[in-house]
Every structure is written in C-alpha cells, then in structure tokens.
Design a protein around this motif. Structure first.
Motif, PDB file in Angstrom:
ATOM      1  N   SER A 158      12.709  46.664  18.286  1.00  0.00           N
ATOM      2  CA  SER A 158      12.204  45.307  18.040  1.00  0.00           C
ATOM      3  C   SER A 158      13.143  44.428  17.233  1.00  0.00           C
ATOM      4  N   ASP A 159      14.270  44.962  16.748  1.00  0.00           N
ATOM      5  CA  ASP A 159      15.099  44.219  15.795  1.00  0.00           C
ATOM      6  C   ASP A 159      15.738  42.979  16.408  1.00  0.00           C
ATOM      7  N   VAL A 160      16.401  43.132  17.552  1.00  0.00           N
ATOM      8  CA  VAL A 160      17.037  41.976  18.200  1.00  0.00           C
ATOM      9  C   VAL A 160      15.994  40.991  18.735  1.00  0.00           C
ATOM     10  N   PRO A 161      14.900  41.445  19.379  1.00  0.00           N
ATOM     11  CA  PRO A 161      13.869  40.486  19.781  1.00  0.00           C
ATOM     12  C   PRO A 161      13.282  39.709  18.608  1.00  0.00           C
ATOM     13  N   THR A 162      13.101  40.369  17.456  1.00  0.00           N
ATOM     14  CA  THR A 162      12.589  39.649  16.286  1.00  0.00           C
ATOM     15  C   THR A 162      13.589  38.615  15.815  1.00  0.00           C
ATOM     16  N   LEU A 163      14.875  38.954  15.855  1.00  0.00           N
ATOM     17  CA  LEU A 163      15.913  37.980  15.524  1.00  0.00           C
ATOM     18  C   LEU A 163      15.815  36.771  16.436  1.00  0.00           C
ATOM     19  N   CYS A 164      15.613  37.000  17.727  1.00  0.00           N
ATOM     20  CA  CYS A 164      15.514  35.900  18.687  1.00  0.00           C
ATOM     21  C   CYS A 164      14.331  34.994  18.356  1.00  0.00           C
ATOM     22  N   VAL A 165      13.184  35.591  18.046  1.00  0.00           N
ATOM     23  CA  VAL A 165      11.999  34.803  17.692  1.00  0.00           C
ATOM     24  C   VAL A 165      12.242  34.013  16.413  1.00  0.00           C
ATOM     25  N   THR A 166      12.906  34.636  15.440  1.00  0.00           N
ATOM     26  CA  THR A 166      13.192  33.961  14.174  1.00  0.00           C
ATOM     27  C   THR A 166      14.126  32.772  14.375  1.00  0.00           C
ATOM     28  N   ILE A 167      15.134  32.934  15.213  1.00  0.00           N
ATOM     29  CA  ILE A 167      16.044  31.819  15.489  1.00  0.00           C
ATOM     30  C   ILE A 167      15.294  30.683  16.170  1.00  0.00           C
ATOM     31  N   CYS A 168      14.372  31.018  17.073  1.00  0.00           N
ATOM     32  CA  CYS A 168      13.542  29.975  17.696  1.00  0.00           C
ATOM     33  C   CYS A 168      12.703  29.258  16.652  1.00  0.00           C
ATOM     34  N   ALA A 169      12.192  30.004  15.660  1.00  0.00           N
ATOM     35  CA  ALA A 169      11.430  29.380  14.573  1.00  0.00           C
ATOM     36  C   ALA A 169      12.321  28.442  13.761  1.00  0.00           C
ATOM     37  N   ALA A 170      13.551  28.874  13.501  1.00  0.00           N
ATOM     38  CA  ALA A 170      14.488  28.008  12.766  1.00  0.00           C
ATOM     39  C   ALA A 170      14.785  26.741  13.557  1.00  0.00           C
ATOM     40  N   LEU A 171      14.917  26.870  14.870  1.00  0.00           N
ATOM     41  CA  LEU A 171      15.154  25.702  15.710  1.00  0.00           C
ATOM     42  C   LEU A 171      13.970  24.739  15.647  1.00  0.00           C
ATOM     43  N   LEU A 384      18.052  42.344   9.823  1.00  0.00           N
ATOM     44  CA  LEU A 384      18.733  41.548  10.855  1.00  0.00           C
ATOM     45  C   LEU A 384      17.970  40.278  11.220  1.00  0.00           C
ATOM     46  N   PRO A 385      16.628  40.298  11.363  1.00  0.00           N
ATOM     47  CA  PRO A 385      15.931  39.052  11.740  1.00  0.00           C
ATOM     48  C   PRO A 385      16.160  37.903  10.769  1.00  0.00           C
ATOM     49  N   ALA A 386      16.286  38.209   9.474  1.00  0.00           N
ATOM     50  CA  ALA A 386      16.517  37.144   8.490  1.00  0.00           C
ATOM     51  C   ALA A 386      17.993  36.844   8.290  1.00  0.00           C
ATOM     52  N   ALA A 387      18.869  37.688   8.827  1.00  0.00           N
ATOM     53  CA  ALA A 387      20.309  37.505   8.623  1.00  0.00           C
ATOM     54  C   ALA A 387      20.884  36.373   9.457  1.00  0.00           C
ATOM     55  N   PHE A 388      20.048  35.742  10.304  1.00  0.00           N
ATOM     56  CA  PHE A 388      20.568  34.621  11.095  1.00  0.00           C
ATOM     57  C   PHE A 388      21.180  33.556  10.201  1.00  0.00           C
ATOM     58  N   ILE A 389      20.612  33.377   9.001  1.00  0.00           N
ATOM     59  CA  ILE A 389      21.103  32.325   8.107  1.00  0.00           C
ATOM     60  C   ILE A 389      22.499  32.652   7.601  1.00  0.00           C
ATOM     61  N   LEU A 390      22.842  33.935   7.513  1.00  0.00           N
ATOM     62  CA  LEU A 390      24.181  34.319   7.079  1.00  0.00           C
ATOM     63  C   LEU A 390      25.221  33.946   8.127  1.00  0.00           C
ATOM     64  N   PHE A 391      24.894  34.149   9.391  1.00  0.00           N
ATOM     65  CA  PHE A 391      25.830  33.777  10.455  1.00  0.00           C
ATOM     66  C   PHE A 391      26.006  32.259  10.512  1.00  0.00           C
ATOM     67  N   ILE A 392      24.897  31.526  10.338  1.00  0.00           N
ATOM     68  CA  ILE A 392      24.997  30.062  10.323  1.00  0.00           C
ATOM     69  C   ILE A 392      25.835  29.595   9.144  1.00  0.00           C
ATOM     70  N   ALA A 393      25.553  30.146   7.949  1.00  0.00           N
ATOM     71  CA  ALA A 393      26.304  29.742   6.756  1.00  0.00           C
ATOM     72  C   ALA A 393      27.774  30.118   6.867  1.00  0.00           C
TER      73      ALA A 393
END
Length: 601
Positions: A158-171, A384-393
C-alpha cells in the motif's frame, strides 16, 4: 476608433509560467516516466507476483479478489471467511485493477507500478505550478530514482498507492487555496475542499496512521490563514472549508467503520488484534517509548529515531552494509537541497499557496515520522506517503540554489564567501548527479528473475481437474488465488508455519487461536499434530466417490522441515498410493489413489 483587441495571454501559475506544460516539458516528463518503467522492470516482479512480503501482499490481493466476488474485503480459504488484518482502502483500489485485468492475480503488481507513475506526474505538476519547470523536473526525477519507491512500485503493497493519494490531496490543497479558486464561485472552492477531505479520509482507510494528515492540514491553515480582501483571517471561509473537509473525510471512514462492524463485530475493532492479539491486543506492545532507541523488528538494533533521522538526512546507508552504503529514500545532496527549499520559501514574502503546501507537508511528515518512532516495526516505506514534500522541497531548493549560483558567478564583484557558497552548490550538484547515476547503474545491472512457483501453479491450473481436492503445505489462501478455477477444494497438510516462503501463516495462526480458546471454525488439516486426523478418512471417501485427490508439496528449505514432511508423507503412503504427476525444483505433485490392500512390512 476602439483599440484593437489583443489576444489573451496564457493563464500563469504561481511560479509565473503557463499552467499548461509545453511540448518540451511533456517530453521531459515522458523521459522520466520511461526511466520509472526501466527501473521497475529492472527490479523485477518476482516478489510482486508471489504477493510478497507475506502476509501483507497476500492479504491485500485476497481482499481485492473477495471484494470483486461480493464477499467484502476479507480472506477466504479452506471454505471459511475471516477478517483481514488490513483496512479496505487499498483493496478497493486493487479491486478496480483486478477487474480491469480480468481477474489475473499475477498482474496486480502492475497496479502499484501505474500508481507510481501517476505519483511522478503528480509531483511534477504540483512542483511545476508552484516553483517552476526545473524544480518540477528535479522533484520528479528524485522520486523516480528513490530506491524505496522503485522497490515498492513492483509489490502489491500500500505504500506507493498511499503516496499517490497523498499527492492528489496536496494537489487539491493547491487548487483550493490558489488565486484562481478565490476568484471562482463558492461551490467550486468547496468542491476542492471536499475532495481534499475525501482523499485524506481515503488515505486513512488505506493505512490508519495516515489520519495524522489532519495535523498537516491544521498546521497549514494556522501558519498561513485563509485570507479575503483586506482581512488577515477569513473566518467564514475557514469554517466552510473545515466543514467540507470533515464531510469528505467522513465518507471513506464511515465505510471502513461499517466494514469493521460487519466482519469484526465492532466498528472500532482491529484486524491486527484479531489475528495477533498477543502483540496488537495491547497498545503498549505496539507503540512504546522503548522503540525510540531500543531494538525493533525486523532486525533493527538502532531504534527508530536514528533510522528515521538518518533517512531524512539521506545518510541512512551508513547504518547498513559499509560495502554498499546506498540511500533508501533520497541522497544526502537532495536532503541539503530540501532544507534550502524550505528556507527559501519561508523567507520569501507572499506566495501563500506555496507556503501552505510546505506547512502541510512538513506537519504531515513530522506527525507521521513521530508516530512511527514509537512503533514496534521499522521500515522507511512507512513514511514514504508523507515524504512527497521532501521531493518537492528538494526540487525547489536545487532550482533556486542553482539560479543563485549562476548569479554569483556572473557577478565579478562577488565576495569570497559568496564564491565559496556558489562552489558548494556545484559540489552538491555533482554529489546529486553521482548518487542518482549510481542508483540507476545498480538497478540496470540487476537481472530480474521470474517466479518459478507462480509459473508452476499457472501450469497446474491448466491441468488440474476443476473438481480436484488438493492437499498442500502451501498457503491455502495463495492457492485459492492462483488455482481458483472450478470447484477445487484445498486442504492443509498440516498447520505448521516454519517461516518458509510459501508455508501457511494464516492457517497456523487460526490453529494457535483455537488452542488459546477461540471456538471459531478452522479449515481441516490432514495432520493436526504428529498423527493423521479424521480428514485422512475424508480423503479416502472422496476417492471412493471418484473425486480426484492430489498432494502438492512445496520444496522445504530447512533440514528440520524436511524431516517433518518425510514423516507425514510416509504416514500418508501407508494409507494411499502416490502417483507422481509433476516434479520441479519448487513443487512436487502426486495423485492419490486408494490402496487395494493394507501396507505390509
């Protein structure tokens, strides 16, 4: 004479660039996506098609198949239905792909691959809108070459799918708080907030710890309040947004609570506690301050704090094999650029949408990491789901640092300090390039192998009679997924779980629950202990009724288990005749027939 009407300029994003990417940008994104495809294919899908690691991937796949079959997000094997350890969010996603792929379980790892590619697109879009083209490309590239991302993009996890959902939430957060939304009708803004709440709720029913995403939402609104013309705080808008988020969040959570009530007997019951009550039945055993610096599972002697801090700093490879000091999330240079990105956006006046996103991501990441620091198990993929902000930063920081470096080098009146800092940026660029190139080379040098077990089962699925009874030491749930055609019946050879790759974790846990006093139904086994059970007579009756009966044995991996299987098969051969049907390095298939006369010495 009226002035000539000029053509409309393209609508610009917060970074001052057109909202629609150019052909060149689409080309760069396509190249990065191609890189994702190559990286994941190089990693191989052996563990993915085997639904490893067990029981996680096995339960996710089984829940998805049972959702498609109308049973709900549950496990079903041996003729009985049991609750899953996991909540139903990810199985709902998998159910869609399961139906799309025509019920082929071996294709389920492709679902994570597709969602990983969508995550790369999402990272690129969010970063590009707020920080520009270069930042978006760097952020997407960092995610595409993240080792933990590549590994889990090939698994039914579920880790990558959760990341995808989280990025959609950020969008959705970016959309809801953008200048465009503030000039749009109220229902459009509320729709964005409602969708944000729904995605946050859906991420929570994928993994309940993701409920801390609400901490990130609260922090971003507190630190960068919603504003209206001439007002620092638009309280009515904040209230409306909060209500919309709450309604959206409640929809998936209410569905999960209903599922819990149906399959576990209580809306707030846990599948983890049902299967492993000795660990998850008491909160102090699952979450404890002892795990901050003490040993955790699996095989982590350092404690959670050191592991997660070094991961966030890109130094986690120092804790592993010194001959292979690779990072797991992102390299050290990317961590430095992420710090630069955070500092740059918080020191820049204005740009409230970008600052809200940064506070949202930081709050979510801090809350999620802090929570997992107390957890019994340690895995970088948890954050990983919350680490999207690290890649953006990191993308933003790398782009802004290199712009500043070029300005300094063009300035002939630069100071020695500024020149040294510019040289430091160049060093970080080189370190980042070397780190990413090294990861790519390592991945491309791998030679992926297929799954001999799944190939063997696929062959058996074509030849086994559809009304056969199959006795096996392989997980019954695994067989229910890969040999499900017709009315085949699967019986456990025994209830042991010696910890080998394909032995039956779930059957073993059920028999342990029964021994502890649980009185629920359990699938029968031929050997309940050291002696044959009444199920052996049932096999003889099935043979008398002309039902084909087979014994399917997975090759043992330890000497102790070899002895156990030899003893059990010897006892079976005293009652039945064994006719070899198939033998490979992974499995052996025998057809049972009744003996015409008792075995003699």
């Amino acid at each position: 004479m009226s002035p000539a009407k000029s053509s409309k300029r393209p609508v610009a994003s917060a970074a001052g660039i057109p909202r629609m990417p150019s052909i060149l940008e689409w080309g760069i994104l396509a190249a990065i996506e191609l890189l994702v495809i190559v990286m994941v294919r190089s990693a191989g899908f052996q563990r993915g098609v085997e639904l490893m690691p067990w029981p996680d991937g096995l339960e996710y796949a089984a829940s998805a198949a049972n959702l498609a079959n109308g049973r709900g997000a549950v496990l079903h094997f041996g003729g009985y239905t049991y609750p899953s350890r996991y909540t139903g969010g990810y199985p709902l996603i998998l159910e869609f792909f399961y139906r799309l792929f025509g019920g082929h379980v071996s294709l389920l790892p492709v679902a994570s691959w597709i969602l990983g590619m969508l995550s790369v697109v999402g990272i690129f879009i969010v970063t590009r809108v707020l920080f520009g083209r270069v930042a978006g490309a760097i952020a997407a590239l960092l995610l595409a070459l993240s080792p933990v991302f590549i590994t889990y993009a090939s698994l039914v996890m579920s880790d990558v799918p959760t990341l995808c959902v989280t990025i959609c939430a950020a969008l959705m957060l970016v959309v809801a708080t953008s200048d465009y939304a503030s000039q749009s009708p109220s229902w459009m803004r509320m729709s964005a907030w409602l969708m944000l709440g729904f995605l946050a709720g859906f991420s929570t029913i994928i993994r309940p710890t993701n409920a801390v995403i609400l901490a990130g939402l609260a922090l971003c609104v507190v630190m960068v309040p919603l504003e209206r013309q001439g007002e620092n705080r638009d309280l009515p808008s904040i209230l409306k947004a909060a209500i919309a988020i709450a309604i959206g969040f409640a929809i998936p959570v209410a569905w999960q609570l209903h599922q819990n009530a149906v399959h576990l007997g209580s809306a707030f019951a846990s599948g983890y506690a049902w299967w492993v009550p000795e660990v998850y039945g008491a909160m102090g055993r699952t979450f404890s301050a002892a795990y901050l610096f003490g040993p955790t599972m699996p095989r982590n002697p350092h404690g959670n704090v050191l592991v997660y801090i070094t991961t966030l700093l890109g130094l986690d490879g120092m804790l592993g094999d010194r001959g292979n000091a690779r990072y797991f999330l992102y390299p050290f240079a990317a961590a430095v650029f992420a710090i630069v990105g955070f500092i740059a956006i918080f020191r820049t006046p204005g740009r409230p949408t970008a600052r809200r996103l940064m506070w949202f991501g930081r709050g979510y990441l801090a809350a999620l990491t802090g929570l997992y620091c107390f957890y019994l198990f340690t895995d970088v993929a948890f954050i990983l789901p919350a680490a999207f902000i690290l890649f953006i930063a990191a993308g933003s920081g790398a782009a802004s640092a290199n712009r500043w470096m070029r300005e300094v080098l063009r300035n002939r009146n630069r100071s020695a300090g500024r020149f040294a800092a510019a040289a430091g940026v160049i060093v970080l660029d080189l370190l980042l390039i070397v780190s990413l190139a090294s990861e790519a080379v390592v991945r491309l040098s791998e030679r992926p192998a297929g799954s001999a077990m799944v190939d063997a089962l696929a062959s058996l699925d074509l030849t086994l009679p559809r009304d056969a009874t199959v006795v096996s030491n392989i997980s019954l749930q695994f067989l229910e997924l890969y040999l499900a055609a017709g009315d085949r019946r699967f019986v456990g050879l025994n209830s042991l779980d010696p910890g080998e790759r394909f032995t039956d974790y779930h059957l073993h846990r059920l028999y342990e629950k029964r021994a502890a006093g649980w009185n629920g139904a359990v699938p029968p086994v031929v050997f309940d202990g050291s002696q044959m059970s009444a199920e052996a007579d049932s096999l003889a009756s099935a043979l008398g009724a002309r039902t084909p009966v087979f014994v399917l044995i997975a090759a043992p991996e330890s000497d102790d288990y070899v002895d156990v299987l030899k003893t059990e098969l010897d006892q079976l051969q005293a009652k039945f005749s064994f006719e070899p049907e198939l033998r490979t390095r992974q499995v052996a298939l025998y057809r049972l027939t009744a003996r015409n006369r008792p075995a003699t010495d």
